[in-house]
Design a protein around this motif. Structure first.
Motif, short mmCIF file in Angstrom:
data_model
loop_
_atom_site.label_atom_id
_atom_site.label_comp_id
_atom_site.label_asym_id
_atom_site.label_seq_id
_atom_site.Cartn_x
_atom_site.Cartn_y
_atom_site.Cartn_z
N MET A 30 18.11 31.97 10.57
CA MET A 30 19.39 32.25 11.23
C MET A 30 20.41 31.14 10.99
N GLU A 31 20.12 30.24 10.05
CA GLU A 31 21.01 29.12 9.71
C GLU A 31 21.26 28.21 10.92
N GLU B 278 9.53 29.75 1.18
CA GLU B 278 8.58 29.03 2.02
C GLU B 278 8.74 29.40 3.49
N ILE B 279 9.98 29.58 3.92
CA ILE B 279 10.23 29.92 5.32
C ILE B 279 9.76 31.35 5.60
N ILE B 280 10.00 32.25 4.65
CA ILE B 280 9.51 33.63 4.81
C ILE B 280 7.98 33.62 4.87
N GLY B 281 7.35 32.79 4.03
CA GLY B 281 5.89 32.66 4.08
C GLY B 281 5.41 32.17 5.44
N ALA B 282 6.13 31.20 6.00
CA ALA B 282 5.78 30.70 7.33
C ALA B 282 5.92 31.79 8.38
N LEU B 283 6.97 32.62 8.25
CA LEU B 283 7.18 33.71 9.20
C LEU B 283 6.04 34.73 9.10
N VAL B 284 5.62 35.06 7.89
CA VAL B 284 4.49 35.97 7.69
C VAL B 284 3.22 35.38 8.30
N ASN B 285 3.00 34.10 8.08
CA ASN B 285 1.83 33.44 8.66
C ASN B 285 1.87 33.48 10.18
N GLY B 286 3.05 33.27 10.73
CA GLY B 286 3.19 33.34 12.18
C GLY B 286 2.85 34.73 12.70
N GLY B 287 3.26 35.75 11.94
CA GLY B 287 2.92 37.12 12.32
C GLY B 287 1.42 37.37 12.27
N PHE B 288 0.75 36.82 11.22
CA PHE B 288 -0.71 36.93 11.14
C PHE B 288 -1.37 36.29 12.38
N GLU C 231 10.39 28.77 14.96
CA GLU C 231 10.98 27.80 14.05
C GLU C 231 11.44 28.46 12.75
N ALA C 232 10.65 29.40 12.23
CA ALA C 232 11.03 30.10 11.01
C ALA C 232 12.29 30.93 11.22
#
Length: 332
Positions: free
Chosen positions: A208-209, A83-93, A202-203
């Protein structure tokens, strides 16, 4: 050692995401057609926004479904981070769309064109209907779900884009000021840029823990210090598995005569019930183990250095763990 895992699933908004994907997908085709016909930067940029919203929602759906997979020997924490990786991809979009919109607005500003306002208004009103429905479906789940929040921002951008199309059409219709189209388009790109940076930041913090933003770690440590018979709290770590699910681990040194089971239960209850941690792992010890190889990961040493309290006594081999240190008499 104590560990805990609450029952239940990660925050989901499956039906909302699917419905939103269909609504935005259909609207994208309509908006792109009108944008190419009229030549409006506002309409075309909003069509790109809508396309990114479709992609963003689809990424959120895939990430959410992957995240539901249980833990296995190769991934002991499961697939929560999908889910966090998905959020990061969305942020990149979002970031890419923001830069594209700003560039399109600046390029058109030097040569604004006349635009037919009627089709612009109709497509904008149609967009508002689909976007209001999607926002209503996704708003609640996005509050504690970063993945859904990233998708929500895509819907918000198309909603604001529709409003800008209406403003643009009305200004051109009643004043003839053609430059309003690229100006508002570029201004909206700046807003998208700010939103994308927030989602990405945030992602990355979670990946980064980083300590959960709603967790006051010094207060948590102080709370553990106050337990009877606890002499020392060190090697404290708090991180986020996925949105709304935080984990905590620490070493607690206690008096030899103390009831370890009672200390463990008390600490566990405080951490899960009062501080809201989803998973807790505690190591109880009467003597600090040799941890010199991991001193760079012990925040108690860093805090001690920052506070200027690095005073190690040969009579107390545990003084290096400054956080949570108190005398055995005080713990009794």
């Amino acid at each position: 050692m104590a560990s805990h895992s609450h029952a239940g699933h990660i925050p989901t908004s499956g039906k909302a995401l699917v419905i939103s994907a269909w609504l935005t997908g259909i609207y994208f085709v309509i908006e792109l057609t009108v944008g190419l016909w009229t030549g409006s930067i506002a309409v075309l940029s909003d069509a790109f926004h809508t396309l990114s919203a479709v992609g963003g929602v689809l990424v959120a759906i895939v990430a959410q479904r992957i995240a539901r997979r249980p833990a296995d020997p190769e991934r002991s924490f499961g697939w929560y981070r999908a889910e966090i990786i998905g959020a990061l991809v969305n942020g990149g979009f979002l970031l890419g769309m923001a830069l594209l919109v700003i560039w399109m607005g600046v390029m058109r500003l030097g040569n604004p064109i006349h635009l037919p306002t009627g089709p612009m208004l109709w497509v904008a009103f149609g967009g508002l209907v689909t976007e209001v429905i999607s926002l209503g479906l996704m708003w609640q789940s996005s509050k504690d779900d970063l993945n859904a929040r990233g998708a929500l921002w895509h819907i918000i951008q198309t909603f604001v884009g529709s409003l800008l199309i209406i403003v643009t059409a009305l200004v051109i219709k009643f004043t003839g000021f053609l430059a309003i189209d690229p100006i508002l388009g570029a201004a909206f790109g700046v807003v998208l840029l700010w939103a994308s940076i927030g989602v990405i930041r945030e992602a990355v913090h979670i990946l980064m823990e980083g300590t959960p933003e709603d967790t006051d770690l010094p207060a948590v440590i102080a709370d553990l210090r106050e337990q009877a018979h606890v002499l020392d709290v060190h090697h404290v770590h708090a991180w986020t598995l996925t949105s709304g699910k935080h984990a905590f681990s620490a070493h607690l040194r206690h008096a030899d005569s103390a009831d370890a089971a009672s200390i463990l239960e008390s600490a566990y209850n405080r951490l899960t019930h009062e501080h809201g941690f989803h998973m807790v792992t505690l190591q109880l010890e009467t003597d600090c183990l040799d941890e010199s190889h991991a001193q760079d990961l012990d925040i108690s040493n860093a805090s001690e250095a920052n506070e200027g309290e690095a005073t190690t006594s040969s009579s107390n081999p545990h003084a290096s763990h400054g956080i949570g240190l108190k005398s055995q008499e005080a713990g009794k």
